[in-house]
Structure formats: C-alpha cells, structure tokens
Design an enzyme around this catalytic site. Structure first.
Site, PDB file in Angstrom:
ATOM      1  N   ASN A  14       7.236   2.683   6.914  1.00  0.00           N
ATOM      2  CA  ASN A  14       8.602   2.238   6.654  1.00  0.00           C
ATOM      3  C   ASN A  14       8.914   2.294   5.166  1.00  0.00           C
ATOM      4  O   ASN A  14      10.045   2.622   4.778  1.00  0.00           O
ATOM      5  CB  ASN A  14       8.818   0.818   7.187  1.00  0.00           C
ATOM      6  CG  ASN A  14       9.213   0.808   8.651  1.00  0.00           C
ATOM      7  OD1 ASN A  14      10.156   1.466   9.052  1.00  0.00           O
ATOM      8  ND2 ASN A  14       8.468   0.060   9.459  1.00  0.00           N
ATOM      9  N   LYS A  66      -4.059 -22.130  -0.084  1.00  0.00           N
ATOM     10  CA  LYS A  66      -2.793 -21.637   0.466  1.00  0.00           C
ATOM     11  C   LYS A  66      -1.611 -21.901  -0.460  1.00  0.00           C
ATOM     12  O   LYS A  66      -0.766 -21.012  -0.671  1.00  0.00           O
ATOM     13  CB  LYS A  66      -2.534 -22.292   1.834  1.00  0.00           C
ATOM     14  CG  LYS A  66      -1.268 -21.812   2.513  1.00  0.00           C
ATOM     15  CD  LYS A  66      -1.095 -22.471   3.876  1.00  0.00           C
ATOM     16  CE  LYS A  66       0.195 -22.020   4.546  1.00  0.00           C
ATOM     17  NZ  LYS A  66       0.364 -22.659   5.878  1.00  0.00           N
ATOM     18  N   ASN A 108      13.771  -8.191   7.291  1.00  0.00           N
ATOM     19  CA  ASN A 108      12.542  -7.793   7.975  1.00  0.00           C
ATOM     20  C   ASN A 108      12.879  -6.773   9.049  1.00  0.00           C
ATOM     21  O   ASN A 108      13.947  -6.824   9.655  1.00  0.00           O
ATOM     22  CB  ASN A 108      11.883  -9.030   8.602  1.00  0.00           C
ATOM     23  CG  ASN A 108      10.600  -8.681   9.345  1.00  0.00           C
ATOM     24  OD1 ASN A 108       9.689  -8.084   8.777  1.00  0.00           O
ATOM     25  ND2 ASN A 108      10.517  -9.055  10.617  1.00  0.00           N
ATOM     26  N   HIS A 110      11.576  -5.588  12.715  1.00  0.00           N
ATOM     27  CA  HIS A 110      10.709  -6.009  13.821  1.00  0.00           C
ATOM     28  C   HIS A 110      10.795  -4.973  14.938  1.00  0.00           C
ATOM     29  O   HIS A 110      11.899  -4.541  15.300  1.00  0.00           O
ATOM     30  CB  HIS A 110      11.140  -7.384  14.350  1.00  0.00           C
ATOM     31  CG  HIS A 110      10.223  -7.903  15.421  1.00  0.00           C
ATOM     32  ND1 HIS A 110       8.993  -8.429  15.128  1.00  0.00           N
ATOM     33  CD2 HIS A 110      10.348  -7.925  16.773  1.00  0.00           C
ATOM     34  CE1 HIS A 110       8.394  -8.782  16.268  1.00  0.00           C
ATOM     35  NE2 HIS A 110       9.196  -8.483  17.268  1.00  0.00           N
ATOM     36  N   ASP A 147      14.742 -16.207   7.764  1.00  0.00           N
ATOM     37  CA  ASP A 147      14.960 -17.630   7.507  1.00  0.00           C
ATOM     38  C   ASP A 147      13.616 -18.331   7.611  1.00  0.00           C
ATOM     39  O   ASP A 147      12.568 -17.683   7.564  1.00  0.00           O
ATOM     40  CB  ASP A 147      16.020 -18.209   8.456  1.00  0.00           C
ATOM     41  CG  ASP A 147      15.633 -18.101   9.928  1.00  0.00           C
ATOM     42  OD1 ASP A 147      14.450 -17.783  10.224  1.00  0.00           O
ATOM     43  OD2 ASP A 147      16.509 -18.328  10.777  1.00  0.00           O
ATOM     44  N   GLY A 149      12.277 -19.709  10.137  1.00  0.00           N
ATOM     45  CA  GLY A 149      11.626 -19.533  11.426  1.00  0.00           C
ATOM     46  C   GLY A 149      10.872 -18.208  11.471  1.00  0.00           C
ATOM     47  O   GLY A 149      10.682 -17.540  10.461  1.00  0.00           O
TER      48      GLY A 149
END
EC number: 2.1.2.2
Length: 215
Positions: A14, A66, A108, A110, A147, A149
């Site tokens: 991509n 992390k 993004n 997907h 976002d 989520g």
C-alpha cells in the site's frame, strides 16, 4: 501541500501504491514526509529509502515499557509535522494520545467492508479467512478515519470485491489489494489533500462525484 506520514509493518504494498500515485499525479498536492515502521526488517523501509523518503523504525523490542514506546511513537510522528497520518498495514494499536494529538488526521485501510470482519483480532489473512468461513460472496476494503476504537472511525471510502469459489485466503487477499486497497487509499489521500472531505460525527461527505467502481 499535504504532508503525509505513512506507518507500515510489513512489505509496504500500500505504501508503494501511494508512492506511485504521488509520482504519477493521481495524488496531487501531497508530499510523503516520513515512513515509520515498528519492524526493523520491514521491506517498506527499503521502499521508502529507494524513493528518497525519510524512513525510521521505532521497535517495541527497543522500548519494552509500553508507555515509553507510545510516547516515542508520538514524538517520532510529531517530529515529521504531518498533516495526515496513513496507517497502511501498521500492526500496532494506536494509543489514544496519538489519536487525540491528530484528531481526524489519521486514516487506516482495512481489507473488508466495515462493519464486517473488523475489530479486535481481524488483521492480515485473518480478515479473509473470516470472509471465506462465513461464505460471503462479496468482500472489499474500507478507508476510514481512526478514533479511539478498533476499526470504528468514520468511513471515507469503500470498494467491493467479488469472492471466487476457488479462493483461499491468500488469493482473496491479493485480489482485495489489487482491486480495492491500491485504488481507494490513494484516492482518499487525494481527496483529503484537496480539501474535499467533510466529517460530521460519524458521517463523511465528499465534495466530488465518485464512481467507486471506476477507481
């Protein structure tokens, strides 16, 4: 000129589609200012260097804590001063601090038609395995804003792809990339670069008539 940072973990197909589209003019008013990977062995980093794009790796192995890792990711992205961050096969959960630092400025790709086969656990070949196991006749790809989520941000573009009777996960993955991902991700960037994307809540409107099947 839209300054774009691209985040990728693997081969970077991509990324290559974006580079080619910028070079050809299919993506206008855009400059790729950084390619970031979490994987030091990612071929995407080589693609970036071959195209003379600054390439950097921020590996979790080098930053086991992390919170420290997330902070370094944020600082690395901020250092490039991007107007848009593109997740192009980036297998890292984007921390909330980065989403908040770049509101509606992270997109993004997907490999399914969201809301099908998305969310926690659906990445890479697992998406296509899920589609085949369910027996769907049509799958596709989705470009969406990121976002806090997982695959839950406002949808920008989607393109369907037929599932063939003799498909396995790898053949379906390749067709989705060729017929959908490599088409709609560059188009989404071009639309954003030319100020044709409007976001209101969870709805996106585009100031251009599109024939998604012709992309």
């Amino acid at each position: 000129m839209l300054r774009v940072a691209v985040c990728v973990s693997g081969g970077g197909t991509n990324l290559q589609a974006i580079i080619d589209a910028v070079t050809s003019g299919k993506i206008s008013n855009t400059e790729i200012v950084q390619v970031l990977s979490n994987n030091p062995g990612a071929y995407a980093l080589k693609r970036a260097r071959q195209a003379k794009i600054p390439a950097v790796c921020v590996s979790r192995a080098d930053h086991p804590d992390k919170e420290e890792y997330n902070q370094i990711l944020l600082e690395t992205l901020q250092s490039a001063k991007p107007d848009l961050i593109v997740l192009a096969g980036f297998l890292v959960v984007i921390p909330a601090a980065i989403v908040r630092a770049f509101p509606n400025r992270i997109i993004n790709i997907h490999p399914s038609l969201i809301p099908s086969f998305c969310g926690s656990g659906y990445y890479g070949l697992k998406v296509h395995e899920g589609a085949l196991n369910r027996g769907v006749q049509v799958t596709g790809a989705t470009v969406h804003f990121v976002d806090e989520g997982t695959d839950s941000g406002p949808i920008i573009l989607q393109k369907p792809v037929a599932v063939h009777a003799d498909d396995d996960a790898k053949s379906l993955q390749l067709r989705v990339m060729e017929e959908a991902e490599w088409k709609i991700l560059p188009k989404a960037i071009d639309l954003i670069a030319n100020d044709k994307v409007r976001v209101k809540g969870r709805r996106v409107t585009i100031d251009e008539k599109l024939d998604i099947f012709a992309l």
